[in-house]
Design a protein around this motif. Structure first.
Motif, mmCIF file in Angstrom:
data_model
loop_
_atom_site.group_PDB
_atom_site.id
_atom_site.type_symbol
_atom_site.label_atom_id
_atom_site.label_comp_id
_atom_site.label_asym_id
_atom_site.label_seq_id
_atom_site.Cartn_x
_atom_site.Cartn_y
_atom_site.Cartn_z
ATOM 1 N N ASP A 201 0.827 -1.209 0.000
ATOM 2 C CA ASP A 201 0.000 0.000 0.000
ATOM 3 C C ASP A 201 0.865 1.263 0.000
ATOM 4 O O ASP A 201 0.885 2.029 0.951
ATOM 5 C CB ASP A 201 -0.950 0.002 1.203
ATOM 6 N N LYS A 202 1.577 1.490 -1.084
ATOM 7 C CA LYS A 202 2.375 2.703 -1.218
ATOM 8 C C LYS A 202 2.273 3.203 -2.657
ATOM 9 O O LYS A 202 1.962 2.437 -3.565
ATOM 10 C CB LYS A 202 3.837 2.417 -0.864
ATOM 11 N N PRO A 203 2.526 4.499 -2.877
ATOM 12 C CA PRO A 203 2.476 5.003 -4.249
ATOM 13 C C PRO A 203 3.449 4.242 -5.147
ATOM 14 O O PRO A 203 4.571 3.931 -4.738
ATOM 15 C CB PRO A 203 2.886 6.468 -4.100
ATOM 16 N N VAL A 204 3.031 3.920 -6.359
ATOM 17 C CA VAL A 204 3.865 3.166 -7.288
ATOM 18 C C VAL A 204 4.315 4.038 -8.444
ATOM 19 O O VAL A 204 5.488 4.097 -8.769
ATOM 20 C CB VAL A 204 3.108 1.928 -7.828
ATOM 21 N N PHE A 205 3.390 4.743 -9.085
ATOM 22 C CA PHE A 205 3.719 5.552 -10.248
ATOM 23 C C PHE A 205 3.602 7.043 -9.933
ATOM 24 O O PHE A 205 2.753 7.455 -9.139
ATOM 25 C CB PHE A 205 2.793 5.226 -11.418
ATOM 26 N N THR A 206 4.447 7.836 -10.585
ATOM 27 C CA THR A 206 4.331 9.282 -10.470
ATOM 28 C C THR A 206 3.150 9.754 -11.313
ATOM 29 O O THR A 206 2.619 9.006 -12.139
ATOM 30 C CB THR A 206 5.610 9.979 -10.969
ATOM 31 N N GLU A 207 2.754 10.997 -11.104
ATOM 32 C CA GLU A 207 1.646 11.563 -11.882
ATOM 33 C C GLU A 207 1.974 11.554 -13.370
ATOM 34 O O GLU A 207 1.110 11.265 -14.211
ATOM 35 C CB GLU A 207 1.339 12.982 -11.408
ATOM 36 N N ARG A 208 3.226 11.863 -13.722
ATOM 37 C CA ARG A 208 3.644 11.836 -15.132
ATOM 38 C C ARG A 208 3.545 10.437 -15.704
ATOM 39 O O ARG A 208 3.077 10.232 -16.834
ATOM 40 C CB ARG A 208 5.077 12.357 -15.264
ATOM 41 N N GLU A 209 3.995 9.438 -14.928
ATOM 42 C CA GLU A 209 3.944 8.062 -15.402
ATOM 43 C C GLU A 209 2.511 7.593 -15.598
ATOM 44 O O GLU A 209 2.201 6.866 -16.558
ATOM 45 C CB GLU A 209 4.685 7.150 -14.415
ATOM 46 N N ILE A 210 1.620 8.012 -14.711
ATOM 47 C CA ILE A 210 0.204 7.664 -14.861
ATOM 48 C C ILE A 210 -0.353 8.267 -16.140
ATOM 49 O O ILE A 210 -1.118 7.622 -16.873
ATOM 50 C CB ILE A 210 -0.604 8.132 -13.635
ATOM 51 N N SER A 211 0.031 9.503 -16.450
ATOM 52 C CA SER A 211 -0.421 10.147 -17.688
ATOM 53 C C SER A 211 0.044 9.359 -18.904
ATOM 54 O O SER A 211 -0.717 9.156 -19.860
ATOM 55 C CB SER A 211 0.105 11.582 -17.763
ATOM 56 N N VAL A 212 1.289 8.894 -18.875
ATOM 57 C CA VAL A 212 1.831 8.104 -19.991
ATOM 58 C C VAL A 212 1.059 6.795 -20.126
ATOM 59 O O VAL A 212 0.672 6.395 -21.236
ATOM 60 C CB VAL A 212 3.333 7.820 -19.780
ATOM 61 N N ILE A 213 0.811 6.122 -19.011
ATOM 62 C CA ILE A 213 0.074 4.856 -19.034
ATOM 63 C C ILE A 213 -1.313 5.050 -19.627
ATOM 64 O O ILE A 213 -1.779 4.255 -20.457
ATOM 65 C CB ILE A 213 -0.029 4.267 -17.610
ATOM 66 N N GLN A 214 -2.003 6.098 -19.215
ATOM 67 C CA GLN A 214 -3.354 6.345 -19.705
ATOM 68 C C GLN A 214 -3.363 6.613 -21.203
ATOM 69 O O GLN A 214 -4.271 6.172 -21.926
ATOM 70 C CB GLN A 214 -3.972 7.519 -18.936
ATOM 71 N N LEU A 215 -2.350 7.316 -21.706
ATOM 72 C CA LEU A 215 -2.285 7.595 -23.141
ATOM 73 C C LEU A 215 -1.891 6.345 -23.927
ATOM 74 O O LEU A 215 -2.373 6.126 -25.042
ATOM 75 C CB LEU A 215 -1.301 8.738 -23.407
ATOM 76 N N VAL A 216 -1.037 5.500 -23.352
ATOM 77 C CA VAL A 216 -0.695 4.233 -23.988
ATOM 78 C C VAL A 216 -1.952 3.372 -24.128
ATOM 79 O O VAL A 216 -2.168 2.722 -25.154
ATOM 80 C CB VAL A 216 0.372 3.474 -23.164
ATOM 81 N N SER A 217 -2.801 3.387 -23.099
ATOM 82 C CA SER A 217 -4.013 2.570 -23.117
ATOM 83 C C SER A 217 -4.979 3.003 -24.213
ATOM 84 O O SER A 217 -5.836 2.223 -24.641
ATOM 85 C CB SER A 217 -4.723 2.638 -21.757
ATOM 86 N N LYS A 218 -4.843 4.244 -24.669
ATOM 87 C CA LYS A 218 -5.697 4.755 -25.745
ATOM 88 C C LYS A 218 -5.112 4.479 -27.123
ATOM 89 O O LYS A 218 -5.675 4.893 -28.137
ATOM 90 C CB LYS A 218 -5.921 6.249 -25.555
#
Length: 265
Positions: A201-218
């Motif tokens: 239960d700790k943060p895994v991805f930075t906000e920037r990394e989450i943005s990249v993941i979300q765009l990859v998913s699209k």
């Protein structure tokens, strides 16, 4: 025969009237809720796959709006359905987990984050839902509190349910709190009273990394993601490599399946 036809017509008129009244109520509620930027909220929690959303009042569990896609996925009628009808579709073996996930989310907010920031967080976990065919599929549940009262009590909430069975059928039976508006995210939190527990239960991805993941998913390429985030293609490729390493995944398909369970996409 004429009498029977008249009764049938009367019943049909009554159903039409109920449908019109429900549609009118939903239209009114949607207009009133527009100021809460619900459409923007849905776009932020969107996940790849068939999905629908609804808004309800936590005080009395009254449905205020339901998107029409729910009828395509579940055997439900928007004109007559209730919040309890949605709950009844959860797999019996997952009911306890859902209840514990909800209570754990509130506990974490109270003890670690602060209830004053509850509207800045998206709660996410997965469970099995019964669909129109009668089978159970794995869904990702994402919830955002839209507003609170003067005493900090939760008012209205937005729920988004996405069928992710095409990505994975394995549930990690954990909860994630996804930070919005710059808040940190907390992933894979142990759910109270659930037997499958892992201390992650700790943060895994930075906000920037989450943005990249979300765009990859699209389906965007590294070059397209770089353009969207005003970064070079080389930088995005490095982000993708670090993300895979951090997640312990061999490829992007495996990563997207993992992120779908955690509610990041």
């Amino acid at each position: 025969m004429a009498s029977e036809t008249k009764v049938q017509k009367s019943s049909g008129d009554m159903l039409t009237s109920v449908w019109d009244q429900r549609n009118a109520l939903f239209a009114k509620n949607k207009t009133e809720l527009a100021k809460l930027q619900v459409d923007e909220m849905v776009s932020r929690v969107f996940s790849n796959g068939p999905h629908y959303h609804y808004i309800f009042d936590l005080f009395d569990l009254e449905l205020l709006y339901v998107s029409p896609q729910i009828e395509q996925i579940h055997d439900l009628n928007i004109a007559t359905m209730t919040f309890q009808d949605v709950l009844a579709l959860i797999h019996p073996d997952d009911m306890a987990f859902v209840a514990n996930a909800e209570s754990t989310a509130i506990r974490v907010m109270q003890q670690r984050v602060g209830m004053d920031k509850i509207t800045d967080y998206k709660f996410s976990y997965c469970f099995r839902f019964r669909v129109k065919t009668g089978e159970y599929r794995l869904f990702n549940h994402q919830s955002i509190v839209l507003n609170t009262d003067d005493e900090g009590g939760i008012g209205k909430a937005l729920n988004v349910h996405t069928d992710i069975s095409h990505l994975t059928t394995e549930n990690n039976y954990r909860l994630s709190l996804i930070g919005m508006n710059g808040e940190p995210s907390y992933l894979n939190i142990d759910v109270d009273n659930h037997p499958q527990k892992v201390d992650r239960d700790k943060p895994v991805f930075t906000e920037r990394e989450i943005s990249v993941i979300q765009l990859v998913s699209k389906g965007l390429t590294s070059a397209q993601i770089g353009e969207a985030l005003s970064l070079s293609e080389y930088t995005i490729k490095n982000h993708r490599k670090r993300i895979l390493k951090k997640a312990g995944c061999q490829n992007m398909s495996q990563l997207l399946a993992s992120c779908a369970i955690e509610g990041l996409i």
